[in-house]
Design a protein around this motif. Structure first.
Motif, short mmCIF file in Angstrom:
data_model
loop_
_atom_site.label_atom_id
_atom_site.label_comp_id
_atom_site.label_asym_id
_atom_site.label_seq_id
_atom_site.Cartn_x
_atom_site.Cartn_y
_atom_site.Cartn_z
N ASP A 73 0.73 59.01 10.65
CA ASP A 73 1.75 59.07 9.60
C ASP A 73 2.25 57.68 9.23
O ASP A 73 2.65 57.44 8.09
CB ASP A 73 2.95 59.92 10.05
N HIS A 74 2.25 56.76 10.20
CA HIS A 74 2.80 55.43 9.97
C HIS A 74 1.72 54.35 9.94
O HIS A 74 1.99 53.19 10.25
CB HIS A 74 3.85 55.12 11.03
N ASN A 75 0.49 54.75 9.60
CA ASN A 75 -0.62 53.82 9.43
C ASN A 75 -0.86 52.96 10.66
O ASN A 75 -1.14 51.75 10.58
CB ASN A 75 -0.36 52.90 8.22
N GLY A 76 -0.75 53.59 11.83
CA GLY A 76 -1.06 52.89 13.06
C GLY A 76 0.01 51.93 13.53
O GLY A 76 -0.20 51.19 14.49
N ALA A 77 1.14 51.91 12.86
CA ALA A 77 2.22 50.99 13.25
C ALA A 77 3.50 51.79 13.47
O ALA A 77 4.38 51.82 12.61
CB ALA A 77 2.44 49.94 12.17
N PRO A 78 3.59 52.49 14.61
CA PRO A 78 4.79 53.31 14.86
C PRO A 78 6.07 52.49 14.78
O PRO A 78 6.13 51.38 15.29
CB PRO A 78 4.57 53.82 16.30
N ARG A 79 7.06 53.04 14.12
CA ARG A 79 8.33 52.36 14.02
C ARG A 79 9.40 53.39 13.71
O ARG A 79 9.10 54.46 13.20
CB ARG A 79 8.33 51.29 12.91
N VAL A 80 10.61 53.06 14.02
CA VAL A 80 11.72 53.97 13.74
C VAL A 80 12.29 53.66 12.37
O VAL A 80 12.59 52.52 12.06
CB VAL A 80 12.82 53.81 14.81
N ARG A 81 12.42 54.64 11.55
CA ARG A 81 13.03 54.45 10.25
C ARG A 81 13.69 55.76 9.85
O ARG A 81 13.22 56.84 10.20
CB ARG A 81 12.02 54.04 9.18
N THR A 82 14.77 55.67 9.13
CA THR A 82 15.46 56.87 8.69
C THR A 82 14.99 57.24 7.30
O THR A 82 14.69 56.38 6.47
CB THR A 82 16.98 56.67 8.68
N VAL A 83 14.90 58.51 7.05
CA VAL A 83 14.50 59.03 5.75
C VAL A 83 15.47 60.14 5.38
O VAL A 83 16.18 60.68 6.22
CB VAL A 83 13.06 59.58 5.77
N SER A 84 15.49 60.48 4.12
CA SER A 84 16.37 61.55 3.66
C SER A 84 15.72 62.90 3.88
O SER A 84 14.50 63.05 3.72
CB SER A 84 16.69 61.37 2.18
N LEU A 85 16.51 63.89 4.27
CA LEU A 85 16.02 65.25 4.29
C LEU A 85 15.81 65.73 2.86
O LEU A 85 16.43 65.22 1.93
CB LEU A 85 17.03 66.16 4.99
N THR A 86 14.95 66.70 2.70
CA THR A 86 14.74 67.27 1.37
C THR A 86 15.97 68.08 0.97
O THR A 86 16.75 68.52 1.83
CB THR A 86 13.52 68.19 1.36
N PRO A 87 16.17 68.31 -0.32
CA PRO A 87 17.29 69.16 -0.73
C PRO A 87 17.26 70.54 -0.09
O PRO A 87 18.32 71.09 0.25
CB PRO A 87 17.11 69.25 -2.26
N ASP A 88 16.07 71.11 0.11
CA ASP A 88 15.98 72.41 0.77
C ASP A 88 16.46 72.33 2.21
O ASP A 88 17.16 73.23 2.70
CB ASP A 88 14.54 72.93 0.74
N ASP A 89 16.08 71.24 2.92
CA ASP A 89 16.55 71.07 4.29
C ASP A 89 18.06 70.88 4.34
O ASP A 89 18.74 71.37 5.24
CB ASP A 89 15.87 69.86 4.93
N GLN A 90 18.59 70.14 3.37
CA GLN A 90 20.04 69.92 3.33
C GLN A 90 20.79 71.23 3.12
O GLN A 90 21.80 71.49 3.78
CB GLN A 90 20.37 68.91 2.23
N ALA A 91 20.30 72.05 2.21
CA ALA A 91 20.93 73.35 1.98
C ALA A 91 20.79 74.26 3.19
O ALA A 91 21.72 74.99 3.55
CB ALA A 91 20.32 74.02 0.73
N LEU A 92 19.61 74.21 3.85
CA LEU A 92 19.40 75.00 5.06
C LEU A 92 20.39 74.59 6.14
O LEU A 92 21.02 75.43 6.79
CB LEU A 92 17.97 74.80 5.57
N LEU A 93 20.54 73.29 6.33
CA LEU A 93 21.46 72.80 7.36
C LEU A 93 22.90 73.20 7.04
O LEU A 93 23.63 73.66 7.92
CB LEU A 93 21.34 71.28 7.47
N ALA A 94 23.31 73.05 5.79
CA ALA A 94 24.67 73.45 5.40
C ALA A 94 24.88 74.94 5.64
O ALA A 94 25.95 75.36 6.13
CB ALA A 94 24.91 73.10 3.93
#
Length: 205
Positions: A73-94
């Motif tokens: 997923d990270h092209n062979g260079a693992p690293r920690v980065r934050t990404v936004s949840l999808t709107p569907d995930d946000q509504a699910l979580l809420a």
């Protein structure tokens, strides 16, 4: 594994469905395997000695698949980065938080992130039902149900994958993609109005 448990991982760099599936397969195996989870030797980490666990060969194989998918997923260079949840995930979580707090009215307290205020050193592991007497505000419940550990010392904070630690309201606002004004209106509001605003985020009537 409950779908909601994967949200913290997706919000902290595990962005592909294939990675989440590999993570779930390894986790579910370790939970059901009688040979997994046995105490292992302690290792010295940045924050002191930490205990380890011994898992079975099948667990090792599933974790290798998980790591390989992360590398891919990270092209062979693992690293920690934050990404936004999808709107569907946000509504699910809420929606999950809304239903969870409605089912536990005595636990909801907007006056503190994790309470009661009189308690010292509260630690609430992700995925665990809070013990009797523990209270959470909406921001705390968002973090807890998204897969974050919560603790109150030295300051109230949410601890996610890779030990990423941040204040509870900041983490909850990021998970729900709230502006500063929206976060203020949701997290610093008395319970009835706050729950009404949460229902809007959950697309509830």
């Amino acid at each position: 594994m409950d779908r909601i448990f994967t949200l913290a991982s997706r919000a902290n760099g595990a962005t592909s469905s294939a990675y989440v599936a590999a993570q779930v397969a390894a986790h579910d195996h370790e939970q059901s395997c009688g040979d997994c989870g046995k105490p292992g030797p302690s290792v010295l980490m940045d924050d002191g000695w930490q205990g380890t666990v011994q898992n079975c060969p099948e667990s090792d194989r599933l974790r290798r698949i998980q790591r390989a998918q992360y590398d891919s997923d990270h092209n062979g260079a693992p690293r920690v980065r934050t990404v936004s949840l999808t709107p569907d995930d946000q509504a699910l979580l809420a929606a999950e938080v809304y239903d969870w707090l409605n089912a536990r009215p005595g636990m909801h307290d907007q006056s503190t992130w994790v309470g009661p205020i009189s308690a010292d050193g509260i630690r609430l592991p992700a995925g665990k039902e809070p013990p009797a007497g523990i209270t959470l505000c909406i921001a705390g419940a968002v973090c807890h149900l998204a897969g974050y550990d919560l603790h109150t010392e030295p300051v109230p904070a949410a601890v996610g994958p890779y030990r990423m630690t941040a204040p509870i309201p900041r983490t909850a606002a990021r998970l729900l993609d709230l502006t500063e004004e929206q976060a203020q209106a949701l997290f610093f509001t008395p319970s009835p109005l706050a729950m009404a605003r949460l229902a809007e985020l959950a697309h509830r009537p």
